[in-house]
Scaffold this motif. Structure first.
Motif, PDB file in Angstrom:
ATOM      1  N   PRO A  22       0.789  -1.234   0.000  1.00 63.26           N
ATOM      2  CA  PRO A  22       0.000   0.000   0.000  1.00 63.26           C
ATOM      3  C   PRO A  22       0.821   1.285   0.000  1.00 63.26           C
ATOM      4  O   PRO A  22       0.303   2.348  -0.341  1.00 63.26           O
ATOM      5  N   GLU A  23       2.095   1.193   0.386  1.00 66.18           N
ATOM      6  CA  GLU A  23       2.904   2.412   0.490  1.00 66.18           C
ATOM      7  C   GLU A  23       4.161   2.403  -0.379  1.00 66.18           C
ATOM      8  O   GLU A  23       4.735   3.462  -0.631  1.00 66.18           O
ATOM      9  N   LYS A  24       4.602   1.232  -0.823  1.00 68.58           N
ATOM     10  CA  LYS A  24       5.829   1.145  -1.603  1.00 68.58           C
ATOM     11  C   LYS A  24       5.547   0.593  -2.996  1.00 68.58           C
ATOM     12  O   LYS A  24       4.507  -0.018  -3.236  1.00 68.58           O
ATOM     13  N   ASP A  25       6.482   0.813  -3.909  1.00 68.27           N
ATOM     14  CA  ASP A  25       6.364   0.262  -5.260  1.00 68.27           C
ATOM     15  C   ASP A  25       6.845  -1.182  -5.257  1.00 68.27           C
ATOM     16  O   ASP A  25       7.878  -1.527  -5.851  1.00 68.27           O
ATOM     17  N   GLU A  26       6.083  -2.021  -4.570  1.00 69.98           N
ATOM     18  CA  GLU A  26       6.453  -3.426  -4.411  1.00 69.98           C
ATOM     19  C   GLU A  26       5.219  -4.318  -4.560  1.00 69.98           C
ATOM     20  O   GLU A  26       4.087  -3.907  -4.270  1.00 69.98           O
ATOM     21  N   LEU A  27       5.473  -5.552  -4.996  1.00 69.94           N
ATOM     22  CA  LEU A  27       4.452  -6.595  -5.032  1.00 69.94           C
ATOM     23  C   LEU A  27       4.896  -7.710  -4.096  1.00 69.94           C
ATOM     24  O   LEU A  27       6.084  -8.042  -4.029  1.00 69.94           O
ATOM     25  N   ILE A  28       3.943  -8.294  -3.388  1.00 65.13           N
ATOM     26  CA  ILE A  28       4.253  -9.321  -2.385  1.00 65.13           C
ATOM     27  C   ILE A  28       3.643 -10.646  -2.827  1.00 65.13           C
ATOM     28  O   ILE A  28       2.422 -10.759  -2.982  1.00 65.13           O
ATOM     29  N   LEU A  29       4.499 -11.640  -3.022  1.00 62.08           N
ATOM     30  CA  LEU A  29       4.056 -12.978  -3.439  1.00 62.08           C
ATOM     31  C   LEU A  29       4.168 -13.929  -2.254  1.00 62.08           C
ATOM     32  O   LEU A  29       5.230 -14.032  -1.629  1.00 62.08           O
ATOM     33  N   PHE A  30       3.060 -14.619  -1.954  1.00 60.75           N
ATOM     34  CA  PHE A  30       3.075 -15.565  -0.836  1.00 60.75           C
ATOM     35  C   PHE A  30       2.439 -16.886  -1.252  1.00 60.75           C
ATOM     36  O   PHE A  30       1.380 -16.932  -1.868  1.00 60.75           O
ATOM     37  N   GLY A  31       3.112 -18.007  -0.874  1.00 58.73           N
ATOM     38  CA  GLY A  31       2.540 -19.339  -1.022  1.00 58.73           C
ATOM     39  C   GLY A  31       2.383 -19.792  -2.459  1.00 58.73           C
ATOM     40  O   GLY A  31       3.021 -19.298  -3.386  1.00 58.73           O
ATOM     41  N   GLY A  32       1.503 -20.797  -2.645  1.00 54.14           N
ATOM     42  CA  GLY A  32       1.258 -21.370  -3.961  1.00 54.14           C
ATOM     43  C   GLY A  32       1.596 -22.844  -4.002  1.00 54.14           C
ATOM     44  O   GLY A  32       1.995 -23.446  -2.981  1.00 54.14           O
ATOM     45  N   GLU A  33       1.431 -23.440  -5.180  1.00 50.60           N
ATOM     46  CA  GLU A  33       1.683 -24.869  -5.336  1.00 50.60           C
ATOM     47  C   GLU A  33       2.342 -25.165  -6.674  1.00 50.60           C
ATOM     48  O   GLU A  33       2.287 -24.359  -7.606  1.00 50.60           O
ATOM     49  N   TYR A  34       2.951 -26.349  -6.747  1.00 47.95           N
ATOM     50  CA  TYR A  34       3.592 -26.822  -7.974  1.00 47.95           C
ATOM     51  C   TYR A  34       3.442 -28.337  -8.030  1.00 47.95           C
ATOM     52  O   TYR A  34       3.636 -29.028  -7.032  1.00 47.95           O
TER      53      TYR A  34
ATOM     54  N   TYR B  14       4.029 -29.933  -4.480  1.00 48.98           N
ATOM     55  CA  TYR B  14       4.830 -29.095  -3.582  1.00 48.98           C
ATOM     56  C   TYR B  14       3.992 -27.895  -3.158  1.00 48.98           C
ATOM     57  O   TYR B  14       3.375 -27.237  -3.980  1.00 48.98           O
ATOM     58  N   LEU B  15       3.978 -27.601  -1.858  1.00 44.02           N
ATOM     59  CA  LEU B  15       3.294 -26.441  -1.315  1.00 44.02           C
ATOM     60  C   LEU B  15       4.331 -25.480  -0.755  1.00 44.02           C
ATOM     61  O   LEU B  15       5.372 -25.909  -0.240  1.00 44.02           O
ATOM     62  N   TYR B  16       4.026 -24.182  -0.818  1.00 45.44           N
ATOM     63  CA  TYR B  16       4.999 -23.167  -0.397  1.00 45.44           C
ATOM     64  C   TYR B  16       4.413 -22.241   0.658  1.00 45.44           C
ATOM     65  O   TYR B  16       3.207 -21.994   0.692  1.00 45.44           O
ATOM     66  N   ASN B  17       5.283 -21.719   1.507  1.00 45.61           N
ATOM     67  CA  ASN B  17       4.916 -20.607   2.394  1.00 45.61           C
ATOM     68  C   ASN B  17       6.007 -19.550   2.376  1.00 45.61           C
ATOM     69  O   ASN B  17       6.161 -18.774   3.324  1.00 45.61           O
ATOM     70  N   ASP B  18       6.781 -19.541   1.292  1.00 44.33           N
ATOM     71  CA  ASP B  18       7.833 -18.545   1.177  1.00 44.33           C
ATOM     72  C   ASP B  18       7.246 -17.198   0.771  1.00 44.33           C
ATOM     73  O   ASP B  18       6.153 -17.105   0.224  1.00 44.33           O
ATOM     74  N   LEU B  19       7.993 -16.149   1.064  1.00 42.92           N
ATOM     75  CA  LEU B  19       7.544 -14.787   0.815  1.00 42.92           C
ATOM     76  C   LEU B  19       8.556 -14.084  -0.077  1.00 42.92           C
ATOM     77  O   LEU B  19       9.746 -14.026   0.240  1.00 42.92           O
ATOM     78  N   TYR B  20       8.075 -13.581  -1.220  1.00 44.39           N
ATOM     79  CA  TYR B  20       8.941 -12.869  -2.159  1.00 44.39           C
ATOM     80  C   TYR B  20       8.420 -11.447  -2.346  1.00 44.39           C
ATOM     81  O   TYR B  20       7.205 -11.202  -2.311  1.00 44.39           O
ATOM     82  N   VAL B  21       9.351 -10.531  -2.573  1.00 44.58           N
ATOM     83  CA  VAL B  21       8.993  -9.137  -2.834  1.00 44.58           C
ATOM     84  C   VAL B  21       9.579  -8.731  -4.178  1.00 44.58           C
ATOM     85  O   VAL B  21      10.777  -8.919  -4.431  1.00 44.58           O
TER      86      VAL B  21
END
Length: 583
Positions: free
Chosen positions: A73-85, A92-99
């Motif tokens: 909401p305040e920075k020029d960033e996107l936040i990716l969380f979780g997902g599957e492969y 495979y399930l994920y709980n990693d956090l990427y910016v």
């Protein structure tokens, strides 16, 4: 008994049936969930070893779908969380956090102590409180073989300013589910629908819950009126006045033993309240009948809120059940819903405005450069479909349907321009994401970002890790921010049947023999290969049947100025690399 009384009686009967089914599913799922809880606890014990926040630059995240992508909401960033492969044998399930840093076009991985357990098909919503908060609810965890499921009912918040995860424990919330939808609305998180599945049973929901961000309490909403049927994967958006819009979704029901019937919903509803986000507010359902051009029926589409009071829908798949197989039509189109005007319209790419095109087209370019309002005023044009068949190694045909929403004459004109540009050594082909479902979307500063997702070729699943963007104000062209890496694709065939298991040792040996024979044939070009070993012929056949897909993929990655011969050469190299790695 009057009509009103009959409707009320019918409604109460449906509620009792749903409650009975939920108890049945809950009993059967309990044993499965107990088994998976041990596996989840094992993963959590590994996460518990993290004691400090570590943020490091990294390559783009691995291929995945059904994660969440949210704009800071305040920075020029996107936040990716979780997902599957899924690689054909293992989930495979994920709980990693990427910016993702928008300005630098770079990724970083943020390791934070005590994160939520691994999951996919959850929901995330951002609120601008205290430097920004990312709220996460529900989702599912699957066993490695993909046959058992654990559905979460937990609520977490990531405090973006301090980079800390916090689990919020409050009673009275929704039951465990995935495929639901959640939006932030007037200091509340509103949750609708979803499903819960065990090995033998499943149930879809149409209940509505509100989590109040000021009191940290749950309440179940009981709206008046007739609402949507139970479903998952719908579009859920908020209006500036605080109303909720629901569109589409998917559900299935058992018609007889071991036979399920799926339904693609295309109806639309409004959930409205007269209050200001208080627990005692009264809500009411009403049906919407929008004008314009609605999206074609589909599931697995992705949604976001765009500028100018519009929600948008991207991609998805329409599965058609044949006698012996399911054929999927995948999409990469955009549809906008104007909330104020209650109107759907397809997103039409206008193309980049080059000086060369302006000279050639004269006044036509000025008309094409008109704003979104003019685009809406155009008479509704049916989408133009480009149908492409991709054939897997086993001969299974998968139809990929690409929808271009522009009118036919626009298409003809662009084709003639491509011919002229090819003469000048340039391809007029526009870059665009390949058709897909279950991608992750986010909008920041009026720009839409599309990450990952999947499509299928026969029984084979292609999971993506590319990142595209498009300016929703201009709607001129897609930009490739991260290209798909064919080497990131892995596909392992399912375990062979009992009969074939007897020959497992021979099959493995045959694979080595195949490699050595191929090497010998390269060195001794004149020697005849063993009849059972025909890797070269099979490879060429594979390329010929899927050539157009790889050419399209290469062209989207190389840009509009790439020469045709070079595009074809790169396409063949990509296909060759992918084929050899997957075999």
């Amino acid at each position: 008994m009057g009509k009103k009384g009959k409707r009320e009686k019918k409604g109460k009967g449906a509620e009792k049936t749903a409650a009975k089914m939920e108890r049945k599913v809950s009993r059967r799922a309990k044993k499965e969930e107990e088994d998976l809880e041990a596996l989840i606890a094992e993963f959590q014990s590994l996460d518990a070893k993290k004691t400090q926040v570590i943020e490091s630059s990294c390559p783009p995240p691995s291929p995945r779908l059904n994660g969440s992508l949210s704009a800071h909401p305040e920075k020029d960033e996107l936040i990716l969380f979780g997902g599957e492969y899924f690689n054909g044998q293992k989930t495979y399930l994920y709980n990693d956090l990427y910016v993702y840093n928008i300005r630098k076009n770079s990724w970083s991985k943020v390791e934070i102590p005590n994160p939520p357990p691994r999951r996919c098909a959850h929901q995330a919503a951002v609120v601008p409180t205290a430097g920004g908060q990312l709220w996460v609810f529900g989702g599912e965890f699957a066993s490695p073989n993909g046959e058992q499921f654990y559905h979460y009912k937990d609520l977490w918040v990531l405090h973006l300013a301090t980079k800390t995860w916090e689990q919020i424990k409050a009673s009275g919330g929704p039951s465990g589910r995935s495929g639901h939808r959640m939006v932030a609305c007037k200091r509340q998180l509103i949750i609708f629908g979803g499903f819960h599945e065990s090995a033998r049973d499943y149930i879809y929901y149409n209940d509505v819950y509100a989590f109040h961000l000021d009191s940290f309490t749950w309440s179940k909403l009981v709206p008046s009126g007739i609402g949507p049927a139970p479903r998952s994967g719908c579009q859920m958006a908020t209006s500036p006045e605080g109303s909720i819009i629901i569109y589409g979704g998917y559900s299935k029901q058992r018609v007889k033993k071991d036979v399920d019937k799926g339904t693609l919903h295309t109806d639309m509803f409004l959930l409205k309240t007269e209050g200001a986000g208080k627990e005692e507010d009264k809500w009411a359902w009403s049906r919407l009948n929008p004008s314009g051009v609605k999206p074609t029926p589909r599931s697995g589409f992705s949604v976001a809120i765009g500028p100018n009071n519009r929600s948008l829908l991207f991609g998805g798949v329409h599965d058609e059940e044949e006698e012996e197989s399911i054929e999927g039509d995948f999409f990469n189109d955009i549809y906008f819903y104007d909330i104020g005007k209650n109107r759907w319209f397809p997103g039409q790419l206008k193309g980049p405005k080059s000086e060369k095109r302006k000279r050639r087209r004269g006044r036509q370019a000025e008309a094409e450069g008109a704003g979104d309002e003019e685009m809406e005023k155009q008479p509704p044009q049916g989408p133009v479909e480009i149908v492409k068949e991709v054939v897997a190694e086993d001969g299974t045909v998968m139809t990929i349907k690409q929808v271009i929403s522009g009118p036919a004459e626009e298409k003809e004109r662009s084709e003639s321009e491509e011919e002229e540009e090819e003469e000048d050594g340039a391809l007029g082909q526009q870059v665009e994401p390949c058709p897909r479902s279950n991608a992750m979307l986010a909008v920041k500063h009026g720009i839409l970002y599309v990450y990952g997702g999947m499509f299928e070729v026969g029984d084979r699943q292609f999971t993506l890790s590319d990142l595209y963007s498009i300016d929703l104000h201009k709607m001129e062209e897609w930009k490739v921010l991260v290209e798909m890496d064919p080497k990131a694709q892995e596909w392992l065939e399912e375990s062979e049947s009992d009969e074939e298991e007897d020959d497992t040792e021979g099959a493995e040996g045959g694979e080595e023999e195949e490699e050595s024979s191929e090497e010998e044939s390269e060195d001794e070009g004149g020697e005849e290969q063993h009849p059972s070993v025909q890797p070269a012929e099979k490879h060429v056949d594979y390329l010929s049947r899927t050539e157009q897909y790889w050419i399209k993929l290469a062209r989207s990655n190389m840009g509009v100025d790439a020469k045709e011969k070079k595009v074809v050469k790169v396409a063949h190299a990509m296909a060759k690399t992918f084929y050899e790695d997957s075999v």
